[in-house]
Enzyme design. Sequence first.
Site, PDB file in Angstrom:
ATOM      1  N   HIS A 158       0.819  -1.214   0.000  1.00  0.00           N
ATOM      2  CA  HIS A 158       0.000   0.000   0.000  1.00  0.00           C
ATOM      3  C   HIS A 158       0.849   1.259   0.000  1.00  0.00           C
ATOM      4  CE1 HIS A 158       0.499   0.936   4.351  1.00  0.00           C
ATOM      5  NE2 HIS A 158       0.455  -0.364   4.530  1.00  0.00           N
ATOM      6  N   CYS A 177       2.827  -4.959   6.893  1.00  0.00           N
ATOM      7  CA  CYS A 177       2.499  -4.638   5.505  1.00  0.00           C
ATOM      8  C   CYS A 177       3.692  -3.961   4.832  1.00  0.00           C
ATOM      9  CB  CYS A 177       1.286  -3.723   5.439  1.00  0.00           C
ATOM     10  SG  CYS A 177      -0.269  -4.569   5.793  1.00  0.00           S
TER      11      CYS A 177
END
Length: 185
Positions: A158, A177
């Site tokens: 992301h 992440c």
Amino acid sequence: AQRRLLALNLERARTLPGGRGRYVVVNAAAQRLDMYQGGQLVDSMKVVVGKPKYPTPMMAAMIRFASLNPYWFVPPDLAAERIAPNVLKQGLKYLDRQGYEVVDDFVDNPRIVDPSIIDWQAVADGRRIVLIRQKPGKYNAMGRMKFMFPNEQGIYLHDTPEKELLSEASRLVSGGCVRLEDAPR
């Protein structure tokens, strides 16, 4: 021990994509993402990966789609570690300023829960789990886009609003992440 380590690394290498297709490889140790097309490296960028407490796991998965201006569904452990202490210090206005909402479930249209009924000390102490999502916007931890590849660990590639982290020599600071230097690219 060396034989086991070699066997483990060979198995890891076997699970990596290959061939003539299009794929990305995240090298968490080097904190880089490489993009391949037809077996050739076509682009590379810096990434922020998981800190030692929450390392980015090794996995292989198919990127299914990109989500623009996503909500961030905060993992309960990060809600306890990062959000609850700030609510205790700054009050409930902290939630509003950062775009956080307490919800009853991680679904498309959850019921919004009044944060004043939450025992935030119990959340910070790990005695109570609270579900929090962050609305799209300039503070959203997912940035402007996230790439969805279903996996059991809940890991995404992301964007990030914290671009300054990408200029650091060591970029081991995420919750697992992978934050991208240039998500649109």
